[in-house]
Design a protein around this motif. Structure first.
Motif, PDB file in Angstrom:
ATOM      1  N   VAL A   1       6.452  17.297  -2.236  1.00  0.00           N
ATOM      2  CA  VAL A   1       6.512  15.909  -2.692  1.00  0.00           C
ATOM      3  C   VAL A   1       5.364  15.162  -2.038  1.00  0.00           C
ATOM      4  CG1 VAL A   1       7.881  13.794  -2.769  1.00  0.00           C
ATOM      5  CG2 VAL A   1       9.015  16.030  -2.935  1.00  0.00           C
ATOM      6  N   GLY A   2       4.618  14.402  -2.834  1.00  0.00           N
ATOM      7  CA  GLY A   2       3.446  13.756  -2.277  1.00  0.00           C
ATOM      8  C   GLY A   2       3.150  12.393  -2.860  1.00  0.00           C
ATOM      9  N   ILE A   3       1.998  11.869  -2.478  1.00  0.00           N
ATOM     10  CA  ILE A   3       1.530  10.555  -2.888  1.00  0.00           C
ATOM     11  C   ILE A   3       0.104  10.669  -3.413  1.00  0.00           C
ATOM     12  CG2 ILE A   3       3.011   9.249  -1.311  1.00  0.00           C
ATOM     13  CD1 ILE A   3       0.747   9.167   0.702  1.00  0.00           C
ATOM     14  N   GLY A   4      -0.385   9.584  -3.983  1.00  0.00           N
ATOM     15  CA  GLY A   4      -1.756   9.554  -4.473  1.00  0.00           C
ATOM     16  C   GLY A   4      -2.664   8.885  -3.465  1.00  0.00           C
ATOM     17  N   GLY A   5      -3.598   9.640  -2.891  1.00  0.00           N
ATOM     18  CA  GLY A   5      -4.520   9.095  -1.910  1.00  0.00           C
ATOM     19  C   GLY A   5      -3.857   8.824  -0.571  1.00  0.00           C
ATOM     20  N   TRP A   6      -4.652   8.318   0.348  1.00  0.00           N
ATOM     21  CA  TRP A   6      -4.098   7.980   1.663  1.00  0.00           C
ATOM     22  C   TRP A   6      -4.693   6.698   2.231  1.00  0.00           C
ATOM     23  CZ3 TRP A   6      -7.259  12.226   0.737  1.00  0.00           C
ATOM     24  CH2 TRP A   6      -8.526  12.201   1.320  1.00  0.00           C
ATOM     25  N   THR A   7      -5.701   6.145   1.584  1.00  0.00           N
ATOM     26  CA  THR A   7      -6.298   4.895   2.054  1.00  0.00           C
ATOM     27  C   THR A   7      -5.842   3.760   1.144  1.00  0.00           C
ATOM     28  OG1 THR A   7      -8.249   6.073   2.864  1.00  0.00           O
ATOM     29  CG2 THR A   7      -8.465   3.697   2.553  1.00  0.00           C
ATOM     30  N   TYR A   8      -4.919   2.935   1.659  1.00  0.00           N
ATOM     31  CA  TYR A   8      -4.379   1.834   0.857  1.00  0.00           C
ATOM     32  C   TYR A   8      -3.900   0.769   1.839  1.00  0.00           C
ATOM     33  CZ  TYR A   8      -1.694  -0.543  -2.813  1.00  0.00           C
ATOM     34  OH  TYR A   8      -1.202  -1.464  -3.709  1.00  0.00           O
ATOM     35  N   LYS A   9      -4.577  -0.358   1.860  1.00  0.00           N
ATOM     36  CA  LYS A   9      -4.351  -1.382   2.880  1.00  0.00           C
ATOM     37  C   LYS A   9      -2.892  -1.814   3.016  1.00  0.00           C
ATOM     38  CE  LYS A   9      -6.221  -5.766   4.579  1.00  0.00           C
ATOM     39  NZ  LYS A   9      -7.209  -6.858   4.322  1.00  0.00           N
TER      40      LYS A   9
ATOM     41  N   VAL B   1       5.447  17.115  -6.959  1.00  0.00           N
ATOM     42  CA  VAL B   1       5.936  15.834  -7.468  1.00  0.00           C
ATOM     43  C   VAL B   1       5.194  14.724  -6.730  1.00  0.00           C
ATOM     44  CG1 VAL B   1       7.930  14.359  -7.874  1.00  0.00           C
ATOM     45  CG2 VAL B   1       8.217  16.848  -7.874  1.00  0.00           C
ATOM     46  N   PHE B   2       4.454  13.907  -7.481  1.00  0.00           N
ATOM     47  CA  PHE B   2       3.662  12.850  -6.865  1.00  0.00           C
ATOM     48  C   PHE B   2       4.183  11.475  -7.273  1.00  0.00           C
ATOM     49  CE2 PHE B   2       0.784  16.482  -6.950  1.00  0.00           C
ATOM     50  CZ  PHE B   2       0.332  16.487  -5.633  1.00  0.00           C
ATOM     51  N   LEU B   3       4.354  10.617  -6.281  1.00  0.00           N
ATOM     52  CA  LEU B   3       4.663   9.213  -6.500  1.00  0.00           C
ATOM     53  C   LEU B   3       3.325   8.482  -6.514  1.00  0.00           C
ATOM     54  CD1 LEU B   3       7.746   8.659  -6.695  1.00  0.00           C
ATOM     55  CD2 LEU B   3       7.250  10.607  -5.228  1.00  0.00           C
ATOM     56  N   ILE B   4       2.955   7.949  -7.661  1.00  0.00           N
ATOM     57  CA  ILE B   4       1.575   7.514  -7.848  1.00  0.00           C
ATOM     58  C   ILE B   4       1.428   6.001  -7.979  1.00  0.00           C
ATOM     59  CG2 ILE B   4      -0.487   7.761  -9.289  1.00  0.00           C
ATOM     60  CD1 ILE B   4       0.151  10.294  -7.861  1.00  0.00           C
ATOM     61  N   ASN B   5       1.831   5.462  -9.111  1.00  0.00           N
ATOM     62  CA  ASN B   5       1.523   4.065  -9.402  1.00  0.00           C
ATOM     63  C   ASN B   5       2.777   3.235  -9.631  1.00  0.00           C
ATOM     64  OD1 ASN B   5      -1.294   4.233  -9.134  1.00  0.00           O
ATOM     65  ND2 ASN B   5      -1.482   5.133 -11.172  1.00  0.00           N
ATOM     66  N   GLY B   6       2.592   2.140 -10.357  1.00  0.00           N
ATOM     67  CA  GLY B   6       3.649   1.148 -10.384  1.00  0.00           C
ATOM     68  C   GLY B   6       3.439   0.300  -9.139  1.00  0.00           C
ATOM     69  N   ALA B   7       4.490   0.070  -8.384  1.00  0.00           N
ATOM     70  CA  ALA B   7       4.356  -0.639  -7.111  1.00  0.00           C
ATOM     71  C   ALA B   7       3.905   0.371  -6.061  1.00  0.00           C
ATOM     72  CB  ALA B   7       5.684  -1.275  -6.729  1.00  0.00           C
ATOM     73  N   LYS B   8       2.605   0.553  -5.956  1.00  0.00           N
ATOM     74  CA  LYS B   8       2.062   1.616  -5.110  1.00  0.00           C
ATOM     75  C   LYS B   8       2.437   1.453  -3.640  1.00  0.00           C
ATOM     76  CE  LYS B   8      -2.203   4.105  -4.017  1.00  0.00           C
ATOM     77  NZ  LYS B   8      -3.631   4.288  -4.325  1.00  0.00           N
ATOM     78  N   LEU B   9       2.666   0.220  -3.205  1.00  0.00           N
ATOM     79  CA  LEU B   9       3.021   0.033  -1.806  1.00  0.00           C
ATOM     80  C   LEU B   9       4.323   0.752  -1.468  1.00  0.00           C
ATOM     81  CD1 LEU B   9       4.484  -3.522  -1.066  1.00  0.00           C
ATOM     82  CD2 LEU B   9       4.505  -2.466  -3.331  1.00  0.00           C
TER      83      LEU B   9
ATOM     84  N   PRO C   1       4.953   5.771  -0.466  1.00  0.00           N
ATOM     85  CA  PRO C   1       5.390   6.606   0.656  1.00  0.00           C
ATOM     86  C   PRO C   1       6.904   6.601   0.844  1.00  0.00           C
ATOM     87  CG  PRO C   1       3.465   5.317   1.267  1.00  0.00           C
ATOM     88  CD  PRO C   1       3.948   4.779  -0.036  1.00  0.00           C
ATOM     89  N   ALA C   2       7.531   5.433   0.736  1.00  0.00           N
ATOM     90  CA  ALA C   2       8.982   5.366   0.896  1.00  0.00           C
ATOM     91  C   ALA C   2       9.685   6.144  -0.203  1.00  0.00           C
ATOM     92  CB  ALA C   2       9.437   3.904   0.892  1.00  0.00           C
ATOM     93  N   ALA C   3       9.154   6.066  -1.423  1.00  0.00           N
ATOM     94  CA  ALA C   3       9.749   6.808  -2.533  1.00  0.00           C
ATOM     95  C   ALA C   3       9.611   8.310  -2.302  1.00  0.00           C
ATOM     96  CB  ALA C   3       9.072   6.409  -3.845  1.00  0.00           C
ATOM     97  N   ALA C   4       8.432   8.733  -1.843  1.00  0.00           N
ATOM     98  CA  ALA C   4       8.211  10.156  -1.579  1.00  0.00           C
ATOM     99  C   ALA C   4       9.149  10.657  -0.493  1.00  0.00           C
ATOM    100  CB  ALA C   4       6.756  10.384  -1.190  1.00  0.00           C
TER     101      ALA C   4
ATOM    102  N   LYS D   1      11.958  13.423  -0.909  1.00  0.00           N
ATOM    103  CA  LYS D   1      11.888  14.594  -0.031  1.00  0.00           C
ATOM    104  C   LYS D   1      13.201  14.802   0.707  1.00  0.00           C
ATOM    105  CE  LYS D   1       9.100  16.347   3.848  1.00  0.00           C
ATOM    106  NZ  LYS D   1       8.005  16.011   4.781  1.00  0.00           N
ATOM    107  N   GLN D   2      13.826  13.737   1.139  1.00  0.00           N
ATOM    108  CA  GLN D   2      15.106  13.822   1.851  1.00  0.00           C
ATOM    109  C   GLN D   2      16.180  14.425   0.963  1.00  0.00           C
ATOM    110  OE1 GLN D   2      17.112  10.096   2.910  1.00  0.00           O
ATOM    111  NE2 GLN D   2      17.494  10.944   4.945  1.00  0.00           N
ATOM    112  N   ARG D   3      16.160  14.076  -0.324  1.00  0.00           N
ATOM    113  CA  ARG D   3      17.153  14.613  -1.259  1.00  0.00           C
ATOM    114  C   ARG D   3      16.965  16.129  -1.481  1.00  0.00           C
ATOM    115  NH1 ARG D   3      17.153   9.356  -2.293  1.00  0.00           N
ATOM    116  NH2 ARG D   3      18.870   8.419  -3.482  1.00  0.00           N
ATOM    117  N   LEU D   4      15.759  16.603  -1.254  1.00  0.00           N
ATOM    118  CA  LEU D   4      15.451  18.000  -1.515  1.00  0.00           C
ATOM    119  C   LEU D   4      15.550  18.868  -0.262  1.00  0.00           C
ATOM    120  CD1 LEU D   4      12.457  17.312  -3.880  1.00  0.00           C
ATOM    121  CD2 LEU D   4      14.579  18.433  -4.536  1.00  0.00           C
TER     122      LEU D   4
END
Length: 248
Positions: A9-17, A227-235, A238-241, A245-248
């Motif tokens: 389970v992952g996210i898109g990118g890592w640099t996001y203010k 499984v990547f959590l990407i857009n929408g409310a991008k902030l 990480p919490a969604a991922a 991940k906890q469920r899995l």
């Protein structure tokens, strides 16, 4: 008995203010953000590779910053997927693969080829494009995923072509583009893009349970799963991922 596939389970990118102080601890040096993120999630999708070449030094540094078992998914160059005919992308694909990503070695995950929303299904052109995708890079096995964003791709002929080349069709949860759920490869690839800012975990519990069940079913079928959590409310990504991940 089928051996379950690995689930990352992952996210898109890592640099996001907005992630600073929310996901990243206050005071964490920018240069350590990738290191921190890679220990929290199992994969990261790199978007910058869609827009331009990265230096060999960058590929080397990225690989050295993440732990064993972690993988990067790499978004294929726009110069390959935005041309009028995908069948003409051979030279571009070669240049893309030759920019240094081999340095990631076993930390290289799938390569994502994201098609333009206006592109409609053309069997001959898609067949030619899939045939151009190599299965190895200097001995390293390659995995490819394709994200069509036009309803015309909901076609059994397209599914058969992807199966023949072991190319995964992206399962996308998106407000604008069709959700195509077709198991066409030895691995699964999902991009979840409807997170909401007012939900602390981006998606509510019911949606996260649904995605966890899907990832589990892919894994139980022997398919490695991304499984990547990407857009929408991008902030909230990480919490969604982490919640998924906890469920899995």
């Amino acid at each position: 008995m089928t051996t379950p596939g690995l689930i990352r389970v992952g996210i898109g990118g890592w640099t996001y203010k907005p992630w600073r102080g929310l996901f990243y601890p206050d005071g964490l040096a920018h240069r350590r953000e990738l290191e921190f993120a890679a220990r929290a999630v199992g994969a990261i999708e790199i978007n910058a590779t869609f827009y331009g070449r990265q230096s060999p030094k960058s590929w080397q540094a990225w690989g050295e910053s993440v732990p064993d078992g972690f993988q990067f998914a790499i978004k294929g160059s726009r110069y390959c997927v935005t041309r009028p005919k995908l069948a003409d992308a051979g030279e571009g694909i070669g240049q893309f693969l030759g920019q240094g990503l081999r340095a990631l070695d076993e930390k290289l995950g799938p390569i994502l080829w994201m098609l333009a929303a206006r592109r409609q299904y053309d069997r001959e052109d898609i067949a030619a494009f899939l045939a151009l995708l190599p299965t190895r890079l200097d001995g390293l096995p390659l995995r490819h995923a394709i994200e069509p964003r036009h309803e015309s791709f909901r076609d059994d002929g397209f599914f058969d072509l992807c199966r023949a080349h072991d190319v995964a069709i992206v399962f996308g949860d998106d407000d604008e583009y069709p959700r195509i759920d077709a198991g066409t490869a030895s691995f699964g690839y999902a991009r979840l893009q409807r997170m909401r800012a007012e939900v602390a975990t981006g998606y509510d519990a019911a949606a996260l349970d649904e995605f966890a069940a899907k990832a589990h079913s892919w894994s139980q079928a022997g398919r490695d799963t991304y499984v990547f959590l990407i857009n929408g409310a991008k902030l909230r990504a990480p919490a969604a991922a982490l919640a998924l991940k906890q469920r899995l």
